[in-house]
Design an enzyme around this catalytic site. Sequence first.
Site, mmCIF file in Angstrom:
data_model
loop_
_atom_site.group_PDB
_atom_site.id
_atom_site.type_symbol
_atom_site.label_atom_id
_atom_site.label_comp_id
_atom_site.label_asym_id
_atom_site.label_seq_id
_atom_site.Cartn_x
_atom_site.Cartn_y
_atom_site.Cartn_z
ATOM 1 N N SER A 142 0.827 -1.202 0.000
ATOM 2 C CA SER A 142 0.000 0.000 0.000
ATOM 3 C C SER A 142 0.863 1.255 0.000
ATOM 4 C CB SER A 142 -0.903 0.025 1.236
ATOM 5 O OG SER A 142 -1.558 1.274 1.365
ATOM 6 N N TYR A 155 -3.219 -1.266 9.909
ATOM 7 C CA TYR A 155 -3.200 -1.569 8.474
ATOM 8 C C TYR A 155 -1.796 -1.345 7.910
ATOM 9 C CZ TYR A 155 -4.243 -0.996 3.478
ATOM 10 O OH TYR A 155 -4.251 -1.090 2.098
#
Length: 250
Positions: A142, A155
Amino acid sequence: MTIQNKTILYTGAAGGLGLPATLAFLEAGATVVAIDNDPAKGEALKAAAGERGLDRLVFKALDLSDLAGLRTALEALSAEVGGFDIVINNAAIYPSKPFEEYTIEEHQAVQRINVDAGIVCVQVALPSMRAKGFGRIINIASVTLSGGWANLSPYIQSKGALVGLTRAWAREFGPYGVTVNAISPGAFPTDAEKIHPDPEGYNRHVLDRQAVKRRGEPADIANALIFFASENSGFVTGQTLNVDGGWWMT
């Protein structure tokens, strides 16, 4: 870049970026074992594949937080399809709130789905890959690893773990003919953006930071996945490819 007749295990395959990539793999002649925890999204994926006459889709709604159940289900699926040639660890959850408000159990829940489930997928797939002398593992990281986001610490932690595993696995599995790479998507307009309270402001924020002044499209990710899944990428391993319009340049 052929992936014809390859069998792909793809978690989160019915989501905003997963569905178009799954269809692209099917159109290229691969079999896709699509894993998602949302039966409704699975039905939409199956309908989209059916409309295109693509019949090499196997969809299973599985709870990735149940690691023992996941392993049992994947072992059965592997036996059914003759082993997995390619694993794409894409499924993730992304709760958002300040760090001090997370419990350790919430951190562990994110790690369990975003990382540990991927470990199970690779453990199930690797014996067949070794036997065939061919394998491709693709972890989805990400752009949040660039450090530009608050309130997503579990996350971001999980995505950092996947990048670390990409490098560790690449070193260990290379002698078996198995490559391991990561793709780091930028800020794509999917359901994940719904956590932002000001969509228009967030859109401007994204475009301001990208070198390419358009939003990313699902095909941008699908093209990168197909490259890493194909035989053409056989001399590339342990790498993270940023597909983010030039947001994060490393």
